[in-house]
Every structure is written in C-alpha cells, then in structure tokens.
Motif scaffolding. Structure first.
Motif, PDB file in Angstrom:
ATOM      1  N   LYS A   1       0.808  -1.216   0.000  1.00 52.16           N
ATOM      2  CA  LYS A   1       0.000   0.000   0.000  1.00 52.16           C
ATOM      3  C   LYS A   1       0.842   1.267   0.000  1.00 52.16           C
ATOM      4  O   LYS A   1       0.310   2.370   0.080  1.00 52.16           O
ATOM      5  CB  LYS A   1      -0.941   0.002   1.204  1.00 52.16           C
ATOM      6  N   SER A   2       2.153   1.126  -0.098  1.00 53.25           N
ATOM      7  CA  SER A   2       3.005   2.299  -0.312  1.00 53.25           C
ATOM      8  C   SER A   2       2.665   2.971  -1.631  1.00 53.25           C
ATOM      9  O   SER A   2       3.166   4.062  -1.932  1.00 53.25           O
ATOM     10  CB  SER A   2       4.474   1.882  -0.310  1.00 53.25           C
ATOM     11  N   GLU A   3       1.806   2.344  -2.428  1.00 56.97           N
ATOM     12  CA  GLU A   3       1.437   2.888  -3.736  1.00 56.97           C
ATOM     13  C   GLU A   3       0.832   4.286  -3.645  1.00 56.97           C
ATOM     14  O   GLU A   3       1.001   5.093  -4.567  1.00 56.97           O
ATOM     15  CB  GLU A   3       0.448   1.964  -4.440  1.00 56.97           C
ATOM     16  N   ALA A   4       0.134   4.620  -2.554  1.00 54.39           N
ATOM     17  CA  ALA A   4      -0.511   5.929  -2.461  1.00 54.39           C
ATOM     18  C   ALA A   4       0.530   7.048  -2.456  1.00 54.39           C
ATOM     19  O   ALA A   4       0.388   8.048  -3.169  1.00 54.39           O
ATOM     20  CB  ALA A   4      -1.381   5.999  -1.205  1.00 54.39           C
ATOM     21  N   VAL A   5       1.565   6.882  -1.651  1.00 48.26           N
ATOM     22  CA  VAL A   5       2.626   7.886  -1.588  1.00 48.26           C
ATOM     23  C   VAL A   5       3.370   7.953  -2.916  1.00 48.26           C
ATOM     24  O   VAL A   5       3.652   9.045  -3.443  1.00 48.26           O
ATOM     25  CB  VAL A   5       3.600   7.568  -0.440  1.00 48.26           C
ATOM     26  N   LEU A   6       3.689   6.787  -3.484  1.00 47.48           N
ATOM     27  CA  LEU A   6       4.403   6.753  -4.756  1.00 47.48           C
ATOM     28  C   LEU A   6       3.562   7.353  -5.882  1.00 47.48           C
ATOM     29  O   LEU A   6       4.084   8.053  -6.758  1.00 47.48           O
ATOM     30  CB  LEU A   6       4.781   5.303  -5.094  1.00 47.48           C
TER      31      LEU A   6
ATOM     32  N   VAL B   1      -0.353   3.228   7.251  1.00 52.54           N
ATOM     33  CA  VAL B   1      -0.154   1.909   6.657  1.00 52.54           C
ATOM     34  C   VAL B   1       1.030   1.206   7.302  1.00 52.54           C
ATOM     35  O   VAL B   1       0.986   0.004   7.588  1.00 52.54           O
ATOM     36  CB  VAL B   1       0.056   2.040   5.134  1.00 52.54           C
ATOM     37  N   PHE B   2       2.104   1.962   7.568  1.00 50.77           N
ATOM     38  CA  PHE B   2       3.271   1.356   8.195  1.00 50.77           C
ATOM     39  C   PHE B   2       2.930   0.829   9.586  1.00 50.77           C
ATOM     40  O   PHE B   2       3.317  -0.277   9.966  1.00 50.77           O
ATOM     41  CB  PHE B   2       4.403   2.376   8.285  1.00 50.77           C
ATOM     42  N   LEU B   3       2.174   1.616  10.363  1.00 48.77           N
ATOM     43  CA  LEU B   3       1.789   1.176  11.702  1.00 48.77           C
ATOM     44  C   LEU B   3       0.827  -0.008  11.654  1.00 48.77           C
ATOM     45  O   LEU B   3       0.967  -0.982  12.394  1.00 48.77           O
ATOM     46  CB  LEU B   3       1.154   2.334  12.470  1.00 48.77           C
TER      47      LEU B   3
END
Length: 290
Positions: A102-107, A135-137
């Motif tokens: 879900k890091s896709e949002a930032v990217l 997401v990280f948490l």
C-alpha cells in the motif's frame, strides 16, 4: 463526491480478494494466483459495460495509439504488482505483506505530480503523508522486522500498482467518454489483455498451474469476482479524482485487511493498531476535504 463511495467499495472488495489470493497461494504458484485475479473477471466486466450502455447509451470510443500504450502498460504493471504481492504473502504474514504494497498511495502522489501533470493541495499532501504512516503502523511491521527482500518486494509492488493506477486514469481520460463509460472500457480491455497474456504464458511454460487452478474453481471464482468489483471501484474513482487522493482514501483497505487477518487467518495484531487506525481516519478526512 462519487469517487468516495466507489473508492470504499474498491477497498473492501480488494481486501477480500487479497485474502482469497493468500489462501489460493498455498496450493498454486505465483503466476496461477495472478491469473485467478483476471480469468473470470472478463465476462463480468463485459456484462458491466453492456449494462451501462443499456442504462445510458454512449457512442463507441475511438481508440488512439496513445490509448493503446496506456492499456498495455497498465496491464503489464498490474500483473507485475500482483505477482510481487503474492510473493510477499509467502515471506511475511498477510497484513504486513499487503500493507507494504500500500506504499502505492505515496508513490502515486509523487509520480503523479512529477510526471502526469497532477496537482495536490497542501491538505492533500498532509493526507497522503498521514496515510503512509498509518499503513506502516497498521501493517505491524518495523524496520528491524523487515529484511531487504521484503522491503524491495513491498516497494516494488507498490510502485507497480501506482503506475497501473496512473496509466489507467490517463487511458480513461484519453477516451473522452461520459462517466462512467470510459472507466468501464478501460477495465474490460485491461482485463482481457491480462487474461490473454497469462493464459498464453502458462500454456507454454507451466501447464500444471492451469490444472491446479481448474481443481480449485470456487476459490478462483471468488478471487476473480472480488477483483472485478474492486477494479470497477478503482477505475471509476480514478476517472473522477486524482490517483493520489483515491489511493489515500483507499488505504481504509488496510483496516479491512487487519480484520480479515485477525478473524479469518487468526493472525495476531500489533499494539500500534489503534494509532494506525486513527491516522487512517485523519488521512481520509484530509483527502476528502482536499
């Protein structure tokens, strides 16, 4: 504001699709689990498009070379993203594997502004940042927990998903059809291409995987149905609003994933979950106001 309910639908269906993919990945290889996402989705996407045209007739689109390029790029990127996510499922638990992707949002926010002429307000950037932290948490991960392969697979999957979303939005805008016909055409063409590519590859290189899918018809169908409805939500929302805002709000999927992880897969959740959930709420409020 129609992009909001479509995004929530997409997040909910994608959480279940990921759960079914995780279950299927125990018995089927990466390429087979990836194919399960598309194989029964094509007829559903075709029925959806036919239903739209019956409800609100629209002229047939004129396909350009640029549109074809966006379709091919989006199809290949989504195949890669899904394959990397399935590999993540085999390395870490369900919530961490999908959460990293879900890091896709930032990217998507960074690349959208840098290369796709998208813009975000200050509040929008705040929402994207809060969503990334959430997401990280919520994934239950920590820097000490994650090995280099896990981080690379997660970021690679997120990057491929982000590119998929940006190219899907560009393809929808390229058609210039009334809402939501453009997104429906893009959905159908992308799924058809993905299905053809994976069927051809497995027929030539890995026939046992096709046999394995054939022996698990119910689970394969569930993956395809959830994927199709999820894609309808994503593609439609992204035809209305910037990818960064859609994907940030869509991070509520992690909440759904955590609930599935706890109640379906019986995986232990982390103590940081309540802080992550609070950040998800703040991020969602920020992007809706933005």
């Amino acid at each position: 504001m129609l992009w909001i309910p479509f995004t929530l639908l997409a997040a909910f269906m994608q959480a279940w699709r990921n759960a079914f993919q995780k279950k299927l990945s125990k018995d089927v290889g990466v390429a087979g689990v990836t194919l399960a996402r598309f194989i029964w989705a094509s007829p559903l996407a075709a029925l959806y498009l036919l239903g739209l045209n019956h409800w609100q007739p629209a002229h047939l689109p004129e396909f350009s070379f640029g549109f074809g390029g966006f379709i091919v790029a989006a199809a290949l990127a989504q195949i890669l993203a899904t394959a990397l996510m399935v590999k993540l499922f085999k390395l870490r638990n369900y919530a961490i594997g999908a959460g990293l992707a879900k890091s896709e949002a930032v990217l998507a926010a960074v690349m959208g502004v840098a290369f796709f002429s998208e813009s975000l307000s200050a509040l929008g950037w705040v929402g994207v940042g809060l969503g990334g932290c959430a997401v990280f948490l919520l994934s239950g991960a920590s820097l000490r927990q994650m090995s280099v392969p896990v981080m690379l697979l997660g970021l690679g999957s997120g990057l491929a998903f982000a590119l998929t979303s940006l190219w899907v939005r560009q393809a929808s805008l390229e058609l210039g059809l009334p809402f939501p016909h453009g997104a429906a055409w893009v959905l159908l063409l992308v799924i058809l291409l993905q299905t053809a590519i994976l069927l051809l590859w497995l027929s030539l290189k890995d026939k046992p995987t096709l046999t394995a899918l054939w022996r698990r018809p119910k689970l394969t169908l569930l993956v395809s149905v959830c994927s199709c409805f999820g894609s309808i939500g994503w593609f439609t929302a992204m035809s209305l609003e910037s990818v960064a805002l859609v994907k940030t709000l869509g991070q509520v999927e992690v909440l759904f994933m955590l609930l599935i992880s706890a109640f379906v897969f019986k995986e232990k959740l982390q103590n940081t979950d309540r802080w992550g959930l609070a950040l998800i709420v703040l991020a969602a409020i920020a992007v809706m106001w933005a």
